[in-house]
Design a protein around this motif. Structure first.
Motif, short mmCIF file in Angstrom:
data_model
loop_
_atom_site.label_atom_id
_atom_site.label_comp_id
_atom_site.label_asym_id
_atom_site.label_seq_id
_atom_site.Cartn_x
_atom_site.Cartn_y
_atom_site.Cartn_z
N THR A 172 0.76 -1.15 -0.04
CA THR A 172 -0.10 0.13 -0.12
C THR A 172 0.93 1.33 0.21
OG1 THR A 172 -1.91 -1.14 1.11
CG2 THR A 172 -1.92 1.29 1.11
N VAL A 173 1.81 1.30 0.63
CA VAL A 173 2.73 2.26 0.91
C VAL A 173 3.32 2.74 -0.47
CG1 VAL A 173 5.03 3.29 1.80
CG2 VAL A 173 2.86 2.66 3.50
N ALA A 174 3.99 1.65 -0.85
CA ALA A 174 4.61 1.57 -2.47
C ALA A 174 3.49 1.96 -3.47
CB ALA A 174 5.28 0.30 -2.79
N MET A 175 2.40 1.57 -3.43
CA MET A 175 1.49 1.90 -4.42
C MET A 175 1.21 3.34 -4.22
SD MET A 175 -2.51 0.51 -4.81
CE MET A 175 -2.85 1.07 -3.02
N VAL A 176 1.19 3.99 -3.18
CA VAL A 176 0.72 5.41 -3.12
C VAL A 176 1.92 6.26 -3.59
CG1 VAL A 176 0.67 7.37 -1.34
CG2 VAL A 176 -0.66 5.16 -0.89
N CYS A 177 3.20 5.78 -3.55
CA CYS A 177 4.29 6.56 -4.08
C CYS A 177 4.32 6.53 -5.59
CB CYS A 177 5.50 5.75 -3.61
SG CYS A 177 6.09 5.88 -1.60
N VAL A 178 3.99 5.07 -6.04
CA VAL A 178 3.66 4.99 -7.41
C VAL A 178 2.79 5.76 -8.00
CG1 VAL A 178 2.87 3.43 -9.26
CG2 VAL A 178 4.72 2.65 -7.79
N ILE A 179 1.61 6.05 -7.22
CA ILE A 179 0.31 6.89 -7.73
C ILE A 179 1.00 8.38 -7.64
CG2 ILE A 179 -1.81 7.80 -7.03
CD1 ILE A 179 -2.28 4.94 -5.85
N TYR A 180 1.42 8.77 -6.75
CA TYR A 180 2.12 10.20 -6.86
C TYR A 180 3.12 10.31 -7.89
CZ TYR A 180 -0.29 11.64 -2.73
OH TYR A 180 -1.26 12.16 -1.76
N ALA A 181 4.08 9.70 -8.08
CA ALA A 181 5.07 9.52 -9.06
C ALA A 181 4.34 9.56 -10.51
CB ALA A 181 6.24 8.58 -8.66
N GLY A 182 3.59 8.57 -10.68
CA GLY A 182 2.88 8.46 -12.01
C GLY A 182 1.99 9.39 -12.18
N GLY A 183 1.29 9.99 -11.22
CA GLY A 183 0.29 11.16 -11.43
C GLY A 183 1.12 12.44 -11.94
N TRP A 184 2.33 12.48 -11.25
CA TRP A 184 3.26 13.62 -11.63
C TRP A 184 3.80 13.57 -13.02
CZ3 TRP A 184 8.42 14.06 -12.79
CH2 TRP A 184 8.72 15.29 -12.75
N MET A 185 4.15 12.25 -13.26
CA MET A 185 4.47 12.19 -14.67
C MET A 185 3.53 12.22 -15.96
SD MET A 185 7.45 9.06 -13.83
CE MET A 185 7.60 8.68 -15.66
N SER A 186 2.49 11.59 -15.62
CA SER A 186 1.22 11.91 -16.60
C SER A 186 1.03 13.30 -16.59
CB SER A 186 0.31 10.95 -16.17
OG SER A 186 -0.33 11.42 -14.72
N ASP A 187 1.04 14.17 -15.65
CA ASP A 187 0.57 15.62 -15.71
C ASP A 187 1.71 16.16 -16.63
OD1 ASP A 187 -1.84 15.00 -14.26
OD2 ASP A 187 -0.70 16.13 -12.30
N ARG A 188 2.98 15.74 -16.45
CA ARG A 188 4.11 16.41 -17.04
C ARG A 188 4.25 16.01 -18.44
NH1 ARG A 188 7.98 20.08 -14.96
NH2 ARG A 188 9.95 19.70 -16.09
N PHE A 189 4.29 14.72 -18.51
CA PHE A 189 4.48 14.19 -19.98
C PHE A 189 3.50 13.44 -20.56
CE2 PHE A 189 8.34 13.98 -17.24
CZ PHE A 189 8.92 14.72 -17.61
N GLY A 190 2.31 13.11 -20.09
CA GLY A 190 1.17 12.61 -20.66
C GLY A 190 1.18 11.08 -19.92
N LEU A 191 -0.01 10.14 -20.38
CA LEU A 191 -0.40 9.19 -19.79
C LEU A 191 0.74 8.13 -20.11
CD1 LEU A 191 -2.01 7.39 -17.71
CD2 LEU A 191 -3.51 6.77 -19.86
N TRP A 192 1.16 8.05 -21.30
CA TRP A 192 2.04 6.94 -22.06
C TRP A 192 3.40 6.84 -21.08
CZ3 TRP A 192 6.74 7.70 -23.89
CH2 TRP A 192 7.14 9.09 -23.96
N LEU A 193 3.73 7.94 -20.82
CA LEU A 193 5.24 7.84 -19.83
C LEU A 193 4.47 7.85 -18.23
CD1 LEU A 193 8.18 7.98 -20.03
CD2 LEU A 193 7.82 10.41 -19.64
N GLY A 194 3.41 8.23 -17.79
CA GLY A 194 3.06 8.08 -16.25
C GLY A 194 2.60 6.75 -16.08
#
Length: 194
Positions: A172-194
Motif C-alpha cells: 500500500t505504501v509503495a502503491m501510494v508512491c507509484v500513484i504520486y510519481a505516476g500522476g506527476w509524470m502523467s501531468d507533465r509528460f502524458g499518460l504513456w510515460l506516467g
C-alpha cells in the motif's frame, strides 16, 4: 468457539511482538524462508506498480487518452471488475496446486502484465486499448492472487500474520508512491510515460 474446536482446551496465545518488533520479526522470517521472501517481494512490487498504474489510468485512459468522456470511465470500470473477478477465479480454479509455480515463472507473468499495461496506452484505438487494458488487469489479478497464495502457503504458520500484514502494508505504501510519481509524470509528460 470452544465447541467447534473439537473439545480442545483453550490455550493462551504466544506473546505477540510489540509494534517496534514486528518488521524485524517479519524480515527474519523472510531471510529464513527464501521462497516466502520471493513471493513477498512479488506481492509488494506487483501490487505497487500494477495497482498504482490502474489507479491513475482508470480515469485518465478513457477521458484524456481515448477521449471517451465519462462513459469511457464507466466502461473501463466495468471491464476492470470483470477482469479482476476472472483473474481471481482463474487462480482459484486453474492454479490451485502449489506446483503450478514451477510451470510459469513469476518474472514472465509480471513481464507479460507490464507489456499489456504499456500496450493499453500506446494505441489510440479505443477497442484495442481497452482490450489490452482488460487483459492487463486480468493478468495483474492472476499475479496478485497467485503470489499472495504462494506466500501464504510457504510461510510458517507462526509468522503468517506478521508476514502477510507487512506485505500488504508495504504494498500500500509503495502503491501510494507509484500513484504520486505516476500522476506527476502523467501531468507533465502524458499518460504513456506516467
Amino acid at each position: 468457539y470452544l465447541g467447534l474446536n473439537g473439545g480442545a482446551a483453550w490455550r493462551r496465545p504466544a506473546r505477540a511482538p510489540r509494534l517496534r518488533e514486528v518488521p524485524g520479526a517479519a524480515f527474519a522470517t523472510l531471510r529464513r524462508h527464501p521462497g516466502v521472501g520471493r513471493n513477498f517481494g512479488y506481492v509488494v512490487l506487483s501490487t505497487a506498480f500494477f495497482q498504482g498504474f490502474h489507479n491513475i489510468a482508470r480515469a485518465l485512459l478513457p477521458m484524456q487518452h481515448l477521449q471517451m468522456g465519462q462513459r469511457g470511465v464507466m466502461l473501463l470500470q466495468a471491464l476492470a471488475s470483470v477482469s479482476f473477478f476472472a483473474g481471481a477465479v482463474f487462480v482459484g480454479l486453474a492454479m490451485q496446486r502449489k506446483q503450478a509455480a514451477a510451470r510459469l515463472p513469476p518474472w514472465l507473468m509480471c513481464g507479460a502484465t507490464a507489456l499489456l499495461m504499456l500496450a493499453s496506452v500506446l494505441t489510440g484505438s479505443a477497442p484495442w486499448s481497452l482490450s489490452a487494458y482488460a487483459l492487463y488487469l486480468f493478468l495483474f489479478e492472476v499475479c496478485a492472487v497467485f503470489f499472495q497464495k504462494n506466500m501464504l502457503i510457504e510461510c510458517p504458520q507462526d509468522a503468517l500474520g506478521l508476514v502477510s500484514s507487512l506485505a500488504l502494508s508495504l504494498a500500500t505504501v509503495a502503491m501510494v508512491c507509484v500513484i504520486y510519481a505516476g500522476g506527476w509524470m502523467s501531468d507533465r509528460f502524458g499518460l504513456w510515460l506516467g
